[in-house]
Design a protein around this motif. Structure first.
Motif, PDB file in Angstrom:
ATOM      1  N   ASP A  87       0.826  -1.232   0.014  1.00 34.54           N
ATOM      2  CA  ASP A  87       0.018  -0.049  -0.036  1.00 34.54           C
ATOM      3  C   ASP A  87       0.804   1.222  -0.046  1.00 34.54           C
ATOM      4  O   ASP A  87       1.555   1.458   1.081  1.00 34.54           O
ATOM      5  CB  ASP A  87      -0.880  -0.126   1.195  1.00 34.54           C
ATOM      6  CG  ASP A  87      -1.661   1.259   1.259  1.00 34.54           C
ATOM      7  OD1 ASP A  87      -1.608   1.976   0.724  1.00 34.54           O
ATOM      8  OD2 ASP A  87      -2.658   0.835   2.290  1.00 34.54           O
ATOM      9  N   THR A  88       0.753   2.050  -0.970  1.00 34.98           N
ATOM     10  CA  THR A  88       1.838   3.216  -1.150  1.00 34.98           C
ATOM     11  C   THR A  88       1.480   4.230  -0.085  1.00 34.98           C
ATOM     12  O   THR A  88       2.322   4.677   0.542  1.00 34.98           O
ATOM     13  CB  THR A  88       1.553   3.844  -2.343  1.00 34.98           C
ATOM     14  OG1 THR A  88       1.654   2.877  -3.524  1.00 34.98           O
ATOM     15  CG2 THR A  88       2.369   5.290  -2.550  1.00 34.98           C
ATOM     16  N   ARG A  89       0.206   4.335   0.326  1.00 26.91           N
ATOM     17  CA  ARG A  89       0.034   5.385   1.574  1.00 26.91           C
ATOM     18  C   ARG A  89       0.539   4.742   2.707  1.00 26.91           C
ATOM     19  O   ARG A  89       1.218   5.829   3.499  1.00 26.91           O
ATOM     20  CB  ARG A  89      -1.603   5.613   1.540  1.00 26.91           C
ATOM     21  CG  ARG A  89      -1.967   6.525   2.691  1.00 26.91           C
ATOM     22  CD  ARG A  89      -3.436   6.623   2.622  1.00 26.91           C
ATOM     23  NE  ARG A  89      -4.278   5.486   2.855  1.00 26.91           N
ATOM     24  CZ  ARG A  89      -5.603   5.408   2.742  1.00 26.91           C
ATOM     25  NH1 ARG A  89      -6.306   6.642   2.583  1.00 26.91           N
ATOM     26  NH2 ARG A  89      -6.042   4.266   2.835  1.00 26.91           N
ATOM     27  N   HIS A  90       0.483   3.669   2.991  1.00 27.42           N
ATOM     28  CA  HIS A  90       0.976   3.068   4.440  1.00 27.42           C
ATOM     29  C   HIS A  90       2.385   3.068   4.189  1.00 27.42           C
ATOM     30  O   HIS A  90       2.880   3.210   5.525  1.00 27.42           O
ATOM     31  CB  HIS A  90       0.546   1.561   4.356  1.00 27.42           C
ATOM     32  CG  HIS A  90       0.779   0.920   5.514  1.00 27.42           C
ATOM     33  ND1 HIS A  90       0.700  -0.524   5.857  1.00 27.42           N
ATOM     34  CD2 HIS A  90       1.005   1.597   6.923  1.00 27.42           C
ATOM     35  CE1 HIS A  90       0.961  -0.656   7.091  1.00 27.42           C
ATOM     36  NE2 HIS A  90       1.311   0.415   7.728  1.00 27.42           N
ATOM     37  N   THR A  91       3.079   2.722   3.181  1.00 29.60           N
ATOM     38  CA  THR A  91       4.548   3.085   3.076  1.00 29.60           C
ATOM     39  C   THR A  91       4.872   4.234   3.334  1.00 29.60           C
ATOM     40  O   THR A  91       5.837   4.619   4.045  1.00 29.60           O
ATOM     41  CB  THR A  91       4.918   2.408   1.726  1.00 29.60           C
ATOM     42  OG1 THR A  91       4.352   1.201   1.444  1.00 29.60           O
ATOM     43  CG2 THR A  91       6.503   2.339   1.470  1.00 29.60           C
ATOM     44  N   LEU A  96       7.850   7.977   7.006  1.00 23.83           N
ATOM     45  CA  LEU A  96       7.853   9.311   7.946  1.00 23.83           C
ATOM     46  C   LEU A  96       8.037   9.082   9.371  1.00 23.83           C
ATOM     47  O   LEU A  96       8.698   9.839  10.052  1.00 23.83           O
ATOM     48  CB  LEU A  96       6.260  10.087   7.856  1.00 23.83           C
ATOM     49  CG  LEU A  96       6.081  10.777   6.316  1.00 23.83           C
ATOM     50  CD1 LEU A  96       4.725  11.073   6.359  1.00 23.83           C
ATOM     51  CD2 LEU A  96       7.382  11.636   6.115  1.00 23.83           C
ATOM     52  N   ALA A  97       7.357   7.718   9.868  1.00 20.13           N
ATOM     53  CA  ALA A  97       7.553   7.406  11.255  1.00 20.13           C
ATOM     54  C   ALA A  97       9.112   6.693  11.587  1.00 20.13           C
ATOM     55  O   ALA A  97       9.584   7.375  12.578  1.00 20.13           O
ATOM     56  CB  ALA A  97       6.761   6.336  11.423  1.00 20.13           C
ATOM     57  N   GLY A 105      18.051   5.849   6.757  1.00 17.43           N
ATOM     58  CA  GLY A 105      17.424   5.344   5.414  1.00 17.43           C
ATOM     59  C   GLY A 105      16.320   4.329   5.651  1.00 17.43           C
ATOM     60  O   GLY A 105      16.102   3.870   6.232  1.00 17.43           O
ATOM     61  N   LEU A 106      15.857   4.211   4.244  1.00 17.50           N
ATOM     62  CA  LEU A 106      14.627   3.372   4.227  1.00 17.50           C
ATOM     63  C   LEU A 106      14.795   2.105   3.436  1.00 17.50           C
ATOM     64  O   LEU A 106      15.589   2.410   2.226  1.00 17.50           O
ATOM     65  CB  LEU A 106      13.424   4.124   3.695  1.00 17.50           C
ATOM     66  CG  LEU A 106      12.890   5.394   4.350  1.00 17.50           C
ATOM     67  CD1 LEU A 106      12.055   6.224   3.278  1.00 17.50           C
ATOM     68  CD2 LEU A 106      12.715   5.088   5.680  1.00 17.50           C
ATOM     69  N   ALA A 131       8.245  11.801  -0.361  1.00 14.75           N
ATOM     70  CA  ALA A 131       7.675  12.185   0.904  1.00 14.75           C
ATOM     71  C   ALA A 131       8.525  12.350   1.942  1.00 14.75           C
ATOM     72  O   ALA A 131       8.204  13.002   3.138  1.00 14.75           O
ATOM     73  CB  ALA A 131       6.328  11.219   1.212  1.00 14.75           C
ATOM     74  N   CYS A 132       9.625  11.732   1.839  1.00 18.96           N
ATOM     75  CA  CYS A 132      10.430  11.757   3.012  1.00 18.96           C
ATOM     76  C   CYS A 132      11.887  12.166   2.848  1.00 18.96           C
ATOM     77  O   CYS A 132      12.260  11.987   1.656  1.00 18.96           O
ATOM     78  CB  CYS A 132      10.561  10.362   3.632  1.00 18.96           C
ATOM     79  SG  CYS A 132      11.374  10.015   5.106  1.00 18.96           S
TER      80      CYS A 132
END
Length: 297
Positions: A87-91, A96-97, A105-106, A131-132
Motif C-alpha cells: 500500500d503506497t499510502r501506508h508505506t 515518515l515514522a 535510510g529506508l 514524501a521523506c
C-alpha cells in the motif's frame, strides 16, 4: 576497490527482530544484538526487512525497534528501516515514522500481492522518496513479492535524487552489472552467495541475513578484497558457503534458521511469529556445527 559508493557502509546486516519467549518485541535483546553486530564489523543494520519479520510486526513495533537500535549504536552504524508494503499510502506513513524515530535510510520493497506493472512500481518508489527526506534503498526480491523491478525501471529510478541504493535479490547478475555500469546506484547483494561476486564488479557491499551469526567473517571478505588479497577473499567466501547454503537454501526461511542459530549461541532471538515455525533440533544442531567450522577455520 569498488567503483560504486556505499552510502550506508559496505557490510550491512539484515537484522532479525528479537522476541521474548511469549512473542513480544524484545527491545533489550535488540539493543544487545545490535551492539554485537556493530562491534564485530557491521557498518549498517537493516531493520524490519524479510529477516526482521516485517509482515508480522506492527507499525508501532517497527518504530520502537528503530528507536532502540539507534540508541544502542549511536552514530557508529547506519540504521535503515524497512517500511515497504503493498500500500503506497501506508508505506509513506511508515517512512515518515521511521524518519521521526531516527533512521538513516529506508528499505522499500516492491509492492507485493497486487503485482503492479512497471510504471506503477516506478510511481510507488518515487512517491515514497518524494514524501521523506531519508534516502531510499529499493528492495528487489521477486520470489517473495511476485513482481520484478525490471532493469529499465531501475535505470529510470536512478534519476531520482532520493533513490540511492538497491538490495538485489533478483538473482539476475547480468541485470545488476548493467545497472551498476550505467548509474550511480549503490548495489548491495541481498543473497549471501553473491556477496563477493557483486562487490568485485562494482557493488557497494551486502545486506546479509547470515551476518546475524558471522558478521566478522563476512566483513573480512570485503576487507580482504579491498586490500588486494583477492585469493584470500575468495577462499573465505567459499568457506562460508556451507553455512550460507544451510541458512538460506535448505528449505527454511532465513529468519527461522538465523533465530535457531542465534539461540544456540546464547544471543537474543526468541521465537518466530506464526505462520512461521521454529527450526527443529536437528536443524539447529547442524547450523551450529557449520558455524563452528567457519569460525574455527
Amino acid at each position: 576497490m569498488t567503483t560504486t559508493g556505499s552510502p550506508f557502509g559496505r557490510a550491512l546486516c539484515a537484522m532479525i527482530t528479537p522476541f521474548t519467549p511469549d512473542g513480544a518485541l524484545d527491545l533489550a535483546g535488540a539493543r544487545r544484538l545490535a551492539e554485537r553486530l556493530v562491534g564485530e564489523g557491521c557498518e549498517g543494520l537493516v531493520l524490519s526487512g524479510t529477516t526482521g519479520e516485517s509482515p508480522t510486526t506492527s507499525d508501532a513495533e517497527k518504530a520502537d525497534l528503530v528507536r532502540a537500535v539507534r540508541e544502542a549504536v549511536g552514530g557508529r552504524a547506519k540504521v535503515l528501516a524497512g517500511v515497504g508494503s503493498f500500500d503506497t499510502r501506508h508505506t509513506v506513513e511508515g517512512a515518515l515514522a521511521a524518519e521521526k524515530a531516527g533512521a538513516d535510510g529506508l528499505l522499500v520493497v516492491a509492492p507485493y500481492y497486487s503485482r503492479p506493472p512497471q510504471d506503477a512500481l516506478e510511481a510507488h518508489f518515487r512517491e515514497v522518496a518524494d514524501a521523506c527526506a531519508l534516502p531510499v534503498m529499493v528492495y528487489d526480491i521477486p520470489v517473495r513479492t511476485g513482481v520484478r523491478v525490471e532493469p529499465e525501471t531501475m535505470l529510470r529510478l536512478a534519476g531520482h535524487p532520493g533513490i540511492v541504493a538497491v538490495k538485489d535479490c533478483s538473482g539476475d547478475f547480468l541485470a545488476a552489472q548493467k545497472v551498476i555500469s550505467r548509474t550511480g546506484l549503490a548495489y548491495y547483494a541481498g543473497c549471501d552467495e553473491h556477496n563477493l561476486a557483486l562487490y568485485a564488479v562494482g557493488g557497494a557491499g551486502f545486506v546479509s541475513t547470515v551476518a546475524n551469526a558471522v558478521p566478522a567473517a563476512l566483513r573480512s571478505v570485503l576487507d580482504l578484497f579491498d586490500a588486494g588479497r583477492t585469493a584470500e577473499a575468495a577462499a573465505l567466501q567459499r568457506r562460508a558457503t556451507p553455512l550460507i547454503e544451510a541458512m538460506m537454501h535448505a528449505g527454511l526461511p532465513g529468519t527461522v534458521t538465523a533465530k535457531a542459530l542465534l539461540a544456540r549461541l546464547g544471543l537474543p532471538a526468541g521465537p518466530v511469529r506464526a505462520p512461521l515455525r521454529p527450526a527443529g533440533r536437528e536443524t539447529a544442531d547442524g547450523l551450529l556445527g557449520l558455524y563452528e567450522d567457519l569460525v574455527a577455520a
